[in-house]
Design a protein around this motif. Structure first.
Motif, PDB file in Angstrom:
ATOM      1  N   SER A 173       0.823  -1.191   0.000  1.00  0.00           N
ATOM      2  CA  SER A 173       0.000   0.000   0.000  1.00  0.00           C
ATOM      3  C   SER A 173       0.870   1.260   0.000  1.00  0.00           C
ATOM      4  O   SER A 173       0.574   2.239  -0.673  1.00  0.00           O
ATOM      5  CB  SER A 173      -0.916  -0.039   1.224  1.00  0.00           C
ATOM      6  OG  SER A 173      -1.771   1.055   1.199  1.00  0.00           O
ATOM      7  N   GLU A 227      -4.328  -4.256  -7.701  1.00  0.00           N
ATOM      8  CA  GLU A 227      -4.545  -2.860  -7.348  1.00  0.00           C
ATOM      9  C   GLU A 227      -3.689  -2.002  -8.274  1.00  0.00           C
ATOM     10  O   GLU A 227      -2.480  -2.219  -8.393  1.00  0.00           O
ATOM     11  CB  GLU A 227      -4.137  -2.609  -5.898  1.00  0.00           C
ATOM     12  CG  GLU A 227      -5.061  -3.280  -4.905  1.00  0.00           C
ATOM     13  CD  GLU A 227      -4.434  -3.303  -3.525  1.00  0.00           C
ATOM     14  OE1 GLU A 227      -4.882  -2.504  -2.688  1.00  0.00           O
ATOM     15  OE2 GLU A 227      -3.518  -4.103  -3.302  1.00  0.00           O
ATOM     16  N   HIS A 231      -8.784  -3.242  -8.646  1.00  0.00           N
ATOM     17  CA  HIS A 231      -9.072  -2.026  -7.884  1.00  0.00           C
ATOM     18  C   HIS A 231      -8.330  -0.871  -8.517  1.00  0.00           C
ATOM     19  O   HIS A 231      -7.111  -0.854  -8.516  1.00  0.00           O
ATOM     20  CB  HIS A 231      -8.595  -2.181  -6.434  1.00  0.00           C
ATOM     21  CG  HIS A 231      -9.580  -2.910  -5.584  1.00  0.00           C
ATOM     22  ND1 HIS A 231      -9.436  -3.032  -4.223  1.00  0.00           N
ATOM     23  CD2 HIS A 231     -10.720  -3.559  -5.896  1.00  0.00           C
ATOM     24  CE1 HIS A 231     -10.441  -3.727  -3.732  1.00  0.00           C
ATOM     25  NE2 HIS A 231     -11.232  -4.074  -4.719  1.00  0.00           N
ATOM     26  N   ARG A 232      -9.069   0.046  -9.034  1.00  0.00           N
ATOM     27  CA  ARG A 232      -8.394   1.256  -9.523  1.00  0.00           C
ATOM     28  C   ARG A 232      -8.291   2.218  -8.355  1.00  0.00           C
ATOM     29  O   ARG A 232      -9.230   2.926  -8.041  1.00  0.00           O
ATOM     30  CB  ARG A 232      -9.179   1.877 -10.677  1.00  0.00           C
ATOM     31  CG  ARG A 232      -9.127   1.040 -11.927  1.00  0.00           C
ATOM     32  CD  ARG A 232      -9.751   1.798 -13.101  1.00  0.00           C
ATOM     33  NE  ARG A 232      -9.548   1.050 -14.338  1.00  0.00           N
ATOM     34  CZ  ARG A 232     -10.346   0.060 -14.740  1.00  0.00           C
ATOM     35  NH1 ARG A 232     -11.380  -0.306 -13.999  1.00  0.00           N
ATOM     36  NH2 ARG A 232     -10.110  -0.570 -15.866  1.00  0.00           N
ATOM     37  N   ARG A 233      -7.138   2.201  -7.738  1.00  0.00           N
ATOM     38  CA  ARG A 233      -6.974   3.030  -6.551  1.00  0.00           C
ATOM     39  C   ARG A 233      -6.923   4.510  -6.921  1.00  0.00           C
ATOM     40  O   ARG A 233      -6.452   4.892  -7.969  1.00  0.00           O
ATOM     41  CB  ARG A 233      -5.670   2.662  -5.827  1.00  0.00           C
ATOM     42  CG  ARG A 233      -5.670   1.262  -5.225  1.00  0.00           C
ATOM     43  CD  ARG A 233      -6.276   1.265  -3.834  1.00  0.00           C
ATOM     44  NE  ARG A 233      -5.535   2.113  -2.915  1.00  0.00           N
ATOM     45  CZ  ARG A 233      -4.568   1.650  -2.116  1.00  0.00           C
ATOM     46  NH1 ARG A 233      -4.210   0.390  -2.157  1.00  0.00           N
ATOM     47  NH2 ARG A 233      -3.974   2.459  -1.277  1.00  0.00           N
TER      48      ARG A 233
END
Lengths: 376, 308
Positions: free
Chosen positions: A93, A126, A170-172
Motif C-alpha cells: 500500500s 490494485e 481495484h483502480r486506486r
C-alpha cells in the motif's frame, strides 16, 4: 502615384533578403526554427508512448507455489509488468502511495489449492489509477492471460477452470478512471510553469531593453535585493492562480481532495520558487524580451511532454525519464496527485521535494553568476 | 582628499578584443564642472560607468570621492548621482512614483519630504501623477536630473545630458549645472556641443579610448599650437577642397559662412594664403583658433584602431 504602386520585383527581393539576413543574425530564433522540429520529432517519435510497458509491479504472495510463480513469470513475459519484488500488504500500500509501483498483485491464501481443484481463485490487482492512461494497456493484457500460463505445470491440474483465475481490479485513487482527476491537478503545474517562468523572464529583460536597468544598477541596490524584490510579486500571483484552479477543480470537476490543503500550498510555493528562479535566470541571460520568451518556450515544451502531464511518465525510455526527472514539473505532478488524490502526508513528500530543491539551488547559482551586477 | 574628487590613473577597459579605454588618467577638483569630450564611441560612457562603479576597470588605480574605484564601488554609488545618456526612469511610473522609488533605493530617511521638495523645485508638483513616459524630452531630462540629485550626491556624472533637448531647455539646464557647482557639487559632464564645452571649467578630450588633451578651454587650444585664419567672401564654397591641398594647411573647417584654415606651421600657411588672396576675391583675417579648431586638430591626429 501609379508609378509607385506597381509591384517591384527588385524591391520585393530586397525585403526578402533583409528578412533572411536578420533571421540568420538572430541565433536564438534560428535555433528555434531548427531546434523545435527536432525536439518535437525526438520526443514524439522516441520518448512518448501512450501504451507504457515495464510498469513496476509488486507482488503480495500469501500462497507461494509453482502456479503463482508461473503466473508472475507470465506477467513479466508480457512486457507490460516489471516485477520489483515480493512485499507484504502494508508495504504494498505504501509503495502505491509513494508512486513506487504502478500495480500490486495479491495472490490470496489457497491460490494453489483452488486452482488445483478447478475453482478459479481470485487475484487482487490494485492499480495506481491517478493517470488512467498509464494502466489501461497492462490491465487488458492481464485479462487476456489464459490457461497457457500454467502450461509447464499443467500435469498438476485436473480440471482446468476457464478463466483460470478471477481478476478483481481495484483502480486506486480514481476508481472510475476519470481523466480530469489526473489532468486538473496537473494543469496546476503547467499553468504555473508557463506564467511564472515567462513573467519573471520578461520582468528583468524589460528593464534591460528600456535602459532602466542601468539606472537600477547605479543605485546601491544589491543583486539579491533586485532579484528577490522582483520575484515576490509573482509568488503572490502564482498563489492566486493556484487558488483559482483549485476552486475550479473542486466545484467544476469534482476532483477529490484527500490531503491537506496547507501542505498543498507549501508544495506549490516550492514549485513557484523553482520556476521563478528559472525565469530570473533566463532574464539575466536573455538580451531582450523576445529571447526570454523563446527560452521559456524551450523549457516549457519538454516540461509538458516529459513530465508525465500529457503522456505516462513510465511509458518513456530511460533517457527521456532522466531528462524528465530534472524538470520540477515531473516531481510537482507526483506531489500534487499524491496530496490531492492519495491523501499523502508530509512524510511521503521528501523524495519529490529534494529534486525540486536541487533544481532551485543549481539554477539560482547560475542566475546569480550571470546576473550582471555591473554591465560588463 | 587633496581637493580632488576624482583622481584615477592608468585605467583600462577591454570588451572582448576591443580596448575601449586606454590608460585613462583624470583629476577632477572639488566643485568644478569638468567637460568630457570626444567623438562617438571614444570611450566616454565606459569611462563614466567605471567612475560610478557600474563597470569594474580591468586595471588601473585611483579614487572617486576618496573611495577606491576598484574595491569600494558600492560606497561610491551612494554618493554619486549618475544620469544616463538615454532616459532611464520608468515610463510606466508616474513622476512622483519614479522619484519615490529612487529615494527608496538610496535608503533616504525623510523620503516624502525629499520627493516633495524635488517636485517643488522642478515645478512639477501639480503633475506628480502624470506618467513619466508622457513627458517631453526637456522635461524628461529635468526629471532625470532631479532624480539623481535626490540623495544629495557630492559628485554628478552626466552622460550627454542635453542630447536631443531644445536650445532653451539646454540653456536652463546649464544654468542649473552652474548653480549646483556653486553649491559645491562636482560635475563631470560629457557632451558634443562646443558651447557647452566652453561653459566647463576644465576639459578632457578623449578619442578611441585615449585621453588626448586636458586643461581649461584656452589651455587645450594653446596645446595644439595652431595658427588659424578666417576666410570669408562670396564664393568660398568651392574653396575648401583647393585649400586642403596647399602647403601648411592642416585642416579646413567651415564656421557658418566662413572658413577656418589652420596649421601648425604658421609661416608656410601664411605664404599659401597670400598666394590665394592674389588669385581670388576673399577676405583673410588671422584669428585666435577656437575650441572646435582644436578638437578637429586632435581628432585628425588620433589613430582609429577600429577603422582599417
Amino acid at each position: 502615384m501609379e508609378h509607385f504602386s506597381r509591384f517591384s520585383f527588385s524591391r520585393w527581393v530586397g525585403i526578402l533578403l533583409k528578412e533572411f539576413i536578420q533571421l540568420k543574425r538572430d541565433r536564438l530564433t534560428f535555433g528555434m526554427i531548427v531546434g523545435i522540429p527536432i525536439i518535437q520529432l525526438l520526443l514524439f517519435g522516441f520518448a512518448i508512448n501512450s501504451d507504457p510497458k515495464h510498469l513496476p509491479t509488486a507482488v503480495v504472495m500469501a500462497d507461494p507455489g509453482p502456479f503463482a510463480r508461473a503466473y508472475v513469470a507470465a506477467m513479466a513475459n508480457s512486457d507490460y509488468f516489471r516485477i520489483v519484488g515480493q512485499v507484504d500488504e502494508h508495504q504494498a500500500s505504501e509503495l502505491l502511495d509513494r508512486s513506487k509501483v504502478q500495480f500490486v498483485v495479491t495472490f490470496p491464501p489457497g491460490f494453489h489449492r483452488d486452482l488445483v481443484r478447478g475453482r478459479s481463485p481470485t487475484l487482487l490487482v490494485e492499480a495506481d489509477a491517478t493517470d488512467p492512461m498509464a494502466t489501461g494497456g497492462a490491465i487488458s493484457v492481464l485479462k487476456s492471460l489464459g490457461i497457457e500460463v500454467f502450461a509447464p505445470d499443467l500435469q498438476g491440474l485436473q480440471r482446468v477452470p476457464t478463466p483460470p483465475v478471477e481478476l478483481r481490479i481495484h483502480r486506486r485513487y480514481n476508481p472510475e478512471g476519470i481523466t480530469a482527476y489526473n489532468v486538473v491537478p496537473g494543469l496546476l503545474g503547467v499553468i504555473l510553469t508557463m506564467t511564472m517562468v515567462l513573467m519573471t523572464g520578461l520582468a528583468m529583460t524589460r528593464e534591460r531593453e528600456r535602459g532602466t536597468f542601468e539606472n537600477l544598477l547605479a543605485t546601491p541596490a544589491t543583486p539579491l535585493e533586485v532579484m528577490t524584490g522582483k520575484i515576490v510579486p509573482y509568488i503572490l500571483i502564482g498563489l492566486l492562480q493556484v487558488t483559482l484552479v483549485l476552486l475550479a477543480a473542486r466545484w467544476l470537476f469534482d476532483v477529490p481532495m484527500h490531503g491537506s490543503l496547507l501542505l498543498l500550498y507549501a508544495v506549490v510555493l516550492l514549485f513557484i520558487c523553482a520556476n521563478l528562479t528559472l525565469g530570473i535566470t533566463f532574464s539575466s541571460i536573455a538580451r531582450n524580451q523576445l529571447q526570454a520568451m523563446q527560452m521559456t518556450f524551450f523549457f516549457f515544451l519538454p516540461s509538458m511532454l516529459l513530465s508525465g502531464f500529457m503522456f505516462p511518465f513510465r511509458g518513456m525510455p530511460e533517457w527521456a525519464q532522466v531528462i524528465g526527472n530534472v524538470l520540477p514539473l515531473t516531481h510537482f505532478l507526483l506531489l500534487v496527485r499524491g496530496i490531492l488524490l492519495k491523501g499523502n502526508g508530509v512524510d511521503m513528500l521528501w523524495e519529490q521535494v529534494w529534486p525540486i530543491l536541487a533544481f532551485i539551488v543549481v539554477v539560482l547559482g547560475v542566475g546569480l553568476k550571470t546576473f550582471r551586477r555591473t554591465l560588463d | 582628499m587633496n581637493g580632488l574628487v576624482i583622481d584615477v590613473a592608468g585605467i583600462n577597459k577591454r570588451f572582448g578584443d576591443k580596448h575601449v579605454v586606454k590608460d585613462l588618467s583624470l583629476q577632477v577638483r572639488q566643485g568644478e564642472i569638468y567637460g568630457f569630450l570626444g567623438p562617438n564611441g571614444s570611450g566616454k560612457t565606459t569611462s563614466i560607468r567605471m567612475l560610478c562603479g557600474l563597470l569594474t576597470p580591468d586595471s588601473g588605480r585611483g579614487t572617486c570621492l576618496g573611495l577606491d574605484v576598484l574595491r569600494e564601488s558600492a560606497a561610491i554609488k551612494r554618493q554619486v548621482g549618475y544620469m544616463t545618456q538615454k532616459f532611464s526612469l520608468w515610463d510606466d511610473l508616474s513622476i512622483g512614483e519614479n522619484l519615490d522609488f529612487v529615494a527608496r533605493m538610496f535608503g533616504m530617511r525623510e523620503r516624502q519630504k525629499a520627493v516633495d521638495r524635488s517636485l517643488d523645485e522642478l515645478g512639477l508638483s501639480g503633475r506628480r501623477q502624470q506618467l513619466a513616459g508622457t513627458l517631453s524630452g526637456g522635461w524628461k531630462q529635468r526629471l532625470a536630473l532631479a532624480a539623481c540629485l535626490l540623495h544629495q550626491p557630492r559628485l554628478l556624472l552626466l552622460d550627454e545630458p542635453t542630447a536631443g533637448v531644445d536650445p532653451k531647455a539646454r540653456r536652463d539646464f546649464w544654468e542649473e549645472i552652474h548653480r549646483l557647482s556653486t553649491a559645491g557639487i562636482t560635475i563631470l559632464v560629457s557632451t558634443h556641443y562646443m558651447d557647452e564645452a566652453e561653459r566647463c571649467h576644465r576639459l578632457a578630450y578623449i578619442a578611441y579610448g585615449s585621453l588626448l588633451a586636458t586643461g581649461t578651454a584656452s589651455e587645450v587650444v594653446a596645446s595644439c599650437r595652431l595658427n588659424t585664419w578666417e576666410i570669408s567672401g562670396d564664393r568660398i564654397h568651392g574653396l575648401a577642397e583647393d585649400l586642403r591641398g596647399m602647403a601648411g594647411v592642416d585642416q579646413v573647417a567651415s564656421f557658418g559662412a566662413t572658413l577656418h584654415v589652420s596649421g601648425q606651421d604658421g609661416a608656410r600657411l601664411q605664404a599659401s594664403l597670400q598666394t590665394l588672396s592674389q588669385v581670388s576675391d576673399v577676405r583673410i583675417v588671422a584669428v585666435a583658433p577656437s575650441l572646435e579648431d582644436a578638437f578637429i586638430h586632435l581628432m585628425q591626429h588620433a589613430q582609429d584602431p577600429f577603422a582599417g
